[in-house]
Scaffold this active site. Structure first.
Site, PDB file in Angstrom:
ATOM      1  N   HIS A   1      -1.035 -10.380 -11.670  1.00  0.00           N
ATOM      2  CA  HIS A   1      -1.078 -10.637 -10.230  1.00  0.00           C
ATOM      3  C   HIS A   1      -1.622  -9.422  -9.471  1.00  0.00           C
ATOM      4  CE1 HIS A   1       0.761 -12.475  -6.476  1.00  0.00           C
ATOM      5  NE2 HIS A   1       0.629 -11.221  -6.104  1.00  0.00           N
ATOM      6  N   GLU A   2      -1.074  -8.250  -9.747  1.00  0.00           N
ATOM      7  CA  GLU A   2      -1.488  -7.060  -9.003  1.00  0.00           C
ATOM      8  C   GLU A   2      -2.921  -6.661  -9.347  1.00  0.00           C
ATOM      9  OE1 GLU A   2       0.195  -6.308  -6.552  1.00  0.00           O
ATOM     10  OE2 GLU A   2       2.144  -7.177  -7.054  1.00  0.00           O
TER      11      GLU A   2
HETATM   12 ZN   LIG Z   1       0.426 -10.315  -4.276  1.00  0.00          ZN
END
Ligand SMILES: [Zn+2]
Length: 290
Positions: free
Chosen positions: A173-174
């Site tokens: 995600h990051e």
């Molecule tokens: Zn995020």
């Protein structure tokens, strides 16, 4: 600066009360869409890990839950059309140099490296150890999980806190933020797919649900994207904040890894050549890259 402190203090207070509420009450619904069922969703994990964000004066201003905002710009609009993509090498791959802080245990470091490696298995993104390149991703355990959107130039911090961010889906995600992606529920066409119930959102956190003029790359809205927040994200009252349309019971925001659509988007945004990326996943070659 005062404004930053205010925003982050609100985040701190509201998320703490959310956690307390969650542990006291138990829903009797059994639809699989209760707040408890979301305990391991990306957004719940990030929300919990970011509870204390803002205590450290070195932390950047964080909005949209986990997006670091450069203070000289004030917002996190998509920049991929204006040059924040990572450059493509002549072999068709996109090499993104990284450095991992020595704060991590070998087990934590391994989880992060495995998360970086998943990109090489399905896209032309190749996270490679820093070797004197100017622009790179600087992975550190700061307070919470957060990242800038797109390439910012020189060292850009991706925070993966040892307290709560060391999961494959959060690493993905990051790093997807760092590659230029925003949250799914902020997509330009999201109102056709989800209803945002602002009345259930923690006061001061409404900005997390702002719509952005995203580039959607001809890909469908995806409830299973690792970039999609859960049904109860930033809820003030244990009621949903994001409800799918037209079927409100569809599961959202529970991805434990990048969805096929997430992968397709990376490949489209970076014009990955299918042949080149497939040849690189052969075992011998794969060891050279992360
Ligand atoms: Zn995020």
């Amino acid at each position: 600066m005062i404004f930053q402190t205010a925003v982050l203090s609100i985040l701190l207070c509201s998320v703490q009360s959310f956690t307390l509420q969650a542990s006291f009450e138990k829903s009797d619904e059994s639809s699989g869409n209760t707040i408890e069922d979301d305990d391991f969703s990306v957004s719940t994990l990030i929300e919990k890990a970011n509870a204390n964000l803002g205590n450290n004066p070195d932390d950047p201003l964080v909005m949209f839950g986990d997006i670091a905002v450069p203070t000289d710009l004030g917002n996190a609009d998509p920049c991929t059309a204006r040059g924040c993509l990572w450059p493509k090498a002549t072999d068709g791959n996109v090499y993104v140099p990284y450095r991992i802080s020595n704060q991590y245990s070998s087990r934590e470091r391994n989880t992060i490296v495995q998360g970086l490696r998943t990109f090489a298995q399905s896209t032309c993104i190749r996270f490679t150890p820093l070797n004197r390149q100017r622009d790179f991703v600087d992975i550190q355990s700061r307070q919470g999980c957060f990242s800038f959107v797109g390439r910012r130039g020189r060292a850009q911090v991706v925070s993966l806190s040892r307290q709560g961010c060391i999961f494959q889906q959060i690493v993905q995600h990051e790093l997807l933020h760092a590659l230029g992606f925003n949250h799914e529920q902020t997509r330009s066409d999201r109102d056709q797919h989800v209803r945002i119930l602002l009345q259930n959102v923690i006061r001061g956190q409404e900005h997390n649900f702002r719509r952005i003029q995203t580039r959607n790359l001809g890909t469908p809205y995806d409830y299973n994207s690792v970039m999609h927040y859960g049904r109860f994200a930033f809820s003030s009252n244990r009621q949903p904040t994001i409800v799918p349309i037209p079927n409100p019971n569809v599961t959202i925001g529970r991805a434990t890894q990048m969805s096929p659509t997430d992968i397709l988007r990376v490949n489209r945004l970076y014009s990955c050549n299918r042949t080149a990326s497939q040849s690189d996943v052969e075992p011998v070659k794969r060891n050279q890259f992360l």
